[in-house]
Design a protein around this motif. Structure first.
Motif: not given
Length: 114
Positions: A65-85
């Motif tokens: 469960v913790e691993f999935r949360r980390v994955q989800t948070d990472f994906a959200a940060r990636c999406d936000a970074s791509l959107a900002a770019y």
């Protein structure tokens, strides 16, 4: 006291505290999972001394469960970074990012070696 049952005060207190903890804790059951006999044998072979299958499964599920949360948070940060770019066109060159990461790793290694 002429009883065939004697209770140590600290054991009694420990038992009462445990019962209060269990009583207060709302529990749910994880569904049973059917596995091949080989997997079950492998599982039994890696249990630590005194560790139960239930404890192993609970710890494994918590880590997953913790691993999935980390994955989800990472994906959200990636999406936000791509959107900002895409919005600004501004980015940081990969060699700068890698240099910063290498410096963080080196600092941590130095700290751990102390």
């Amino acid at each position: 006291m002429d009883s065939k049952y004697t209770v140590n005060r600290s054991e009694a207190l420990e038992f009462v505290v445990l019962m209060q903890y269990i009583e207060a804790m709302k529990t749910a059951v994880i569904p049973q999972v059917r596995v091949e006999p080989e997997l079950r044998a492998d599982l039994d072979s890696v249990l630590l001394p005194g560790e139960t299958l239930t404890e192993f499964v609970e710890a494994s599920v918590r880590r997953a469960v913790e691993f999935r949360r980390v994955q989800t948070d990472f994906a959200a940060r990636c999406d936000a970074s791509l959107a900002a770019y895409e919005r600004t066109g501004a980015s940081i060159p990969s060699d700068v990012v890698l240099s910063k990461l290498e410096a963080k790793v080196a600092a941590r290694v130095k700290q751990l070696r102390k």
